[in-house]
Design an enzyme around this catalytic site. Structure first.
Site, mmCIF file in Angstrom:
data_model
loop_
_atom_site.group_PDB
_atom_site.id
_atom_site.type_symbol
_atom_site.label_atom_id
_atom_site.label_comp_id
_atom_site.label_asym_id
_atom_site.label_seq_id
_atom_site.Cartn_x
_atom_site.Cartn_y
_atom_site.Cartn_z
ATOM 1 N N ASP A 151 8.252 -0.130 -14.330
ATOM 2 C CA ASP A 151 7.337 -1.269 -14.151
ATOM 3 C C ASP A 151 6.538 -1.530 -15.432
ATOM 4 O O ASP A 151 6.383 -2.670 -15.864
ATOM 5 C CB ASP A 151 6.394 -1.010 -12.965
ATOM 6 C CG ASP A 151 7.150 -1.008 -11.645
ATOM 7 O OD1 ASP A 151 8.184 -1.686 -11.551
ATOM 8 O OD2 ASP A 151 6.711 -0.307 -10.712
ATOM 9 N N THR A 154 17.402 0.289 -18.849
ATOM 10 C CA THR A 154 16.510 1.450 -19.002
ATOM 11 C C THR A 154 17.261 2.708 -18.567
ATOM 12 O O THR A 154 17.992 2.706 -17.580
ATOM 13 C CB THR A 154 15.203 1.283 -18.205
ATOM 14 O OG1 THR A 154 15.494 1.257 -16.815
ATOM 15 C CG2 THR A 154 14.460 0.026 -18.611
ATOM 16 N N GLY A 189 14.598 9.133 -19.352
ATOM 17 C CA GLY A 189 14.289 9.952 -20.525
ATOM 18 C C GLY A 189 15.280 9.788 -21.664
ATOM 19 O O GLY A 189 15.060 10.311 -22.766
ATOM 20 N N ARG A 241 1.237 10.421 -17.105
ATOM 21 C CA ARG A 241 0.148 10.395 -16.118
ATOM 22 C C ARG A 241 0.707 10.326 -14.701
ATOM 23 O O ARG A 241 1.780 9.759 -14.485
ATOM 24 C CB ARG A 241 -0.698 9.134 -16.308
ATOM 25 C CG ARG A 241 -1.293 9.014 -17.681
ATOM 26 C CD ARG A 241 -1.877 7.627 -17.816
ATOM 27 N NE ARG A 241 -2.575 7.469 -19.067
ATOM 28 C CZ ARG A 241 -3.105 6.334 -19.477
ATOM 29 N NH1 ARG A 241 -3.008 5.248 -18.728
ATOM 30 N NH2 ARG A 241 -3.731 6.280 -20.617
ATOM 31 N N VAL A 262 0.880 -1.160 0.000
ATOM 32 C CA VAL A 262 0.000 0.000 0.000
ATOM 33 C C VAL A 262 0.919 1.211 0.000
ATOM 34 O O VAL A 262 1.801 1.331 0.857
ATOM 35 C CB VAL A 262 -0.913 0.004 1.241
ATOM 36 C CG1 VAL A 262 -1.676 1.321 1.336
ATOM 37 C CG2 VAL A 262 -1.876 -1.173 1.184
HETATM 38 P P1 ATP Z 1 10.913 3.284 -11.827
HETATM 39 O O1 ATP Z 1 11.632 2.517 -10.744
HETATM 40 O O2 ATP Z 1 10.413 4.628 -11.378
HETATM 41 O O3 ATP Z 1 9.823 2.504 -12.453
HETATM 42 P P2 ATP Z 1 13.260 2.850 -13.555
HETATM 43 O O4 ATP Z 1 14.528 3.499 -13.116
HETATM 44 O O5 ATP Z 1 13.137 1.385 -13.348
HETATM 45 O O6 ATP Z 1 12.017 3.636 -12.935
HETATM 46 P P3 ATP Z 1 13.451 4.328 -16.022
HETATM 47 O O7 ATP Z 1 14.757 4.002 -16.646
HETATM 48 O O8 ATP Z 1 13.326 5.619 -15.313
HETATM 49 O O9 ATP Z 1 13.010 3.104 -15.106
HETATM 50 O O10 ATP Z 1 12.313 4.306 -17.143
HETATM 51 C C1 ATP Z 1 11.952 3.128 -17.834
HETATM 52 C C2 ATP Z 1 11.622 3.457 -19.258
HETATM 53 O O11 ATP Z 1 10.533 4.389 -19.287
HETATM 54 C C3 ATP Z 1 12.748 4.137 -20.030
HETATM 55 O O12 ATP Z 1 13.643 3.169 -20.568
HETATM 56 C C4 ATP Z 1 11.957 4.878 -21.113
HETATM 57 O O13 ATP Z 1 11.616 3.985 -22.157
HETATM 58 C C5 ATP Z 1 10.684 5.277 -20.375
HETATM 59 N N1 ATP Z 1 10.818 6.646 -19.835
HETATM 60 C C6 ATP Z 1 11.246 7.031 -18.613
HETATM 61 N N2 ATP Z 1 11.258 8.373 -18.479
HETATM 62 C C7 ATP Z 1 10.819 8.858 -19.663
HETATM 63 C C8 ATP Z 1 10.583 10.179 -20.185
HETATM 64 N N3 ATP Z 1 10.829 11.284 -19.453
HETATM 65 N N4 ATP Z 1 10.115 10.295 -21.443
HETATM 66 C C9 ATP Z 1 9.844 9.213 -22.200
HETATM 67 N N5 ATP Z 1 10.046 7.940 -21.767
HETATM 68 C C10 ATP Z 1 10.525 7.761 -20.531
#
Ligand code: ATP
Length: 299
Positions: A249, A217, A220, A282, A12
């Site tokens: 995720d 990942t 951005g 979102r 939660v």
């Molecule tokens: P979280 O733990 O918050 O889910 P994370 O660190 O595992 O994040 P990120 O690398 O931040 O994952 O983001 C995953 C994917 O989402 C990126 O590889 C990209 O494809 C997309 N993404 C993230 N931020 C952006 C953005 N500002 N604009 C467009 N795509 C984005």
């Protein structure tokens, strides 16, 4: 048959909007109301996969408490099968998320029931794990649970090694697709810093010894797909970013989704990138995951 079995956390999330984050010892009064949402990487990825139309079951644990009832109801309403979520003699996991209007955040997680889950709990779930077309895991449950679930999986194994934590070599060797972010990759590779170029990240990814590709990942900056002999940078979609929470995720769930359709890894990463970009537009994490029809089909 279940398409995707997610083995992971259910929390939660209590999100508290503040004007400023408190310093140690300080109390900050928030002006606005707090929100209570479903969370945990396991639950988020399960809901994201279900919204893409996959038959999804989640393996995890919640408490014998009202939070557990509420959370199970929430994800069941999203179409996720929850029969394999155990009720633990521990409270349901909680994340307290302090956020400012600028998007700064501080998060404290009490793992509760998530860390109660033990490898022996998976024995009755052998058929579920063995028959799933894909098993999708993260690291917000005990490392021994991740290792045992990977051992029982017979289909595609996708591991999102978040949060950063060592993964035992036998588990890494069985993983078909590893999906770390930069920091998690550097931690796994024992590198002093994740701040290296794409060639440096690719070298780290190749040093891990997974049997399949590594998809790093990059927020951005997109995602880097690394195989033994090739690497591709998949640019991020150009969107008006509102809240990047949960982008990783959605990315993991959509990657597994596309691979189940037989997509090649670079094609799957492009689909995952388009789905994650919708999440970024979102507010929220679980709530921000797109339904299949909301993901653009053409880059
Ligand atoms: P979280 O733990 O918050 O889910 P994370 O660190 O595992 O994040 P990120 O690398 O931040 O994952 O983001 C995953 C994917 O989402 C990126 O590889 C990209 O494809 C997309 N993404 C993230 N931020 C952006 C953005 N500002 N604009 C467009 N795509 C984005």
């Amino acid at each position: 048959m279940t398409d995707i079995v997610v083995v992971g956390s259910l929390n939660v999330d209590v999100v508290v909007p503040l004007h400023e984050l408190p310093a140690p010892g300080q109390t900050v009064l928030g002006a606005a109301d707090h929100r209570r949402t479903g969370g945990g990487k396991g639950a988020n990825q399960a809901v994201a996969a279900a919204r893409l139309g996959r038959r999804v079951a989640i393996v995890g644990a919640v408490g014998i408490d009202a939070d557990g009832d509420w959370l199970l109801g929430l994800i069941a309403a999203e179409g996720v099968t929850t029969e394999a979520v155990l009720r633990a003699p521990r409270p349901t996991g909680q994340a307290i998320v302090l956020v400012t209007a600028d998007g700064d955040s501080t998060i404290a997680v009490s793992s509760g029931a998530n860390m109660w889950l033990a490898p022996e709990h998976l024995a009755p779930l052998r058929d579920l794990l063995g028959s799933a077309r894909a098993v999708l895991l993260q690291q917000e449950v005990d490392a021994a649970v991740v290792a045992e679930a990977v051992r029982l999986a017979e289909g595609l194994v996708v591991l999102n090694p978040a949060p950063a934590r060592p993964v035992d070599p036998a588990t890494l060797a069985r993983v078909d697709v590893l999906v770390p972010n930069r920091g998690e990759l550097a931690a796994l590779a024992g590198a002093p810093t994740p701040d290296v170029g794409v060639d440096g990240l690719a070298a780290m990814a190749r040093s891990l010894g997974t049997r399949g590709p590594v998809v790093v990942t990059l927020g951005g900056d997109g995602a880097l797909v690394v195989t033994t002999d090739r690497q591709w940078l998949v640019p991020a979609e150009q969107v008006d970013a509102v809240d990047a929470t949960g982008a990783g995720d959605t990315f993991c769930a959509a990657l597994a989704d596309a691979l189940l359709d037989g997509a090649a890894i670079d094609e799957a990463a492009r689909w995952a990138s388009r789905a994650a970009a919708v999440t970024v537009t979102r507010a929220g994490a679980m709530a921000a995951a797109p339904r299949r029809a909301e993901v653009p089909t053409v880059a």
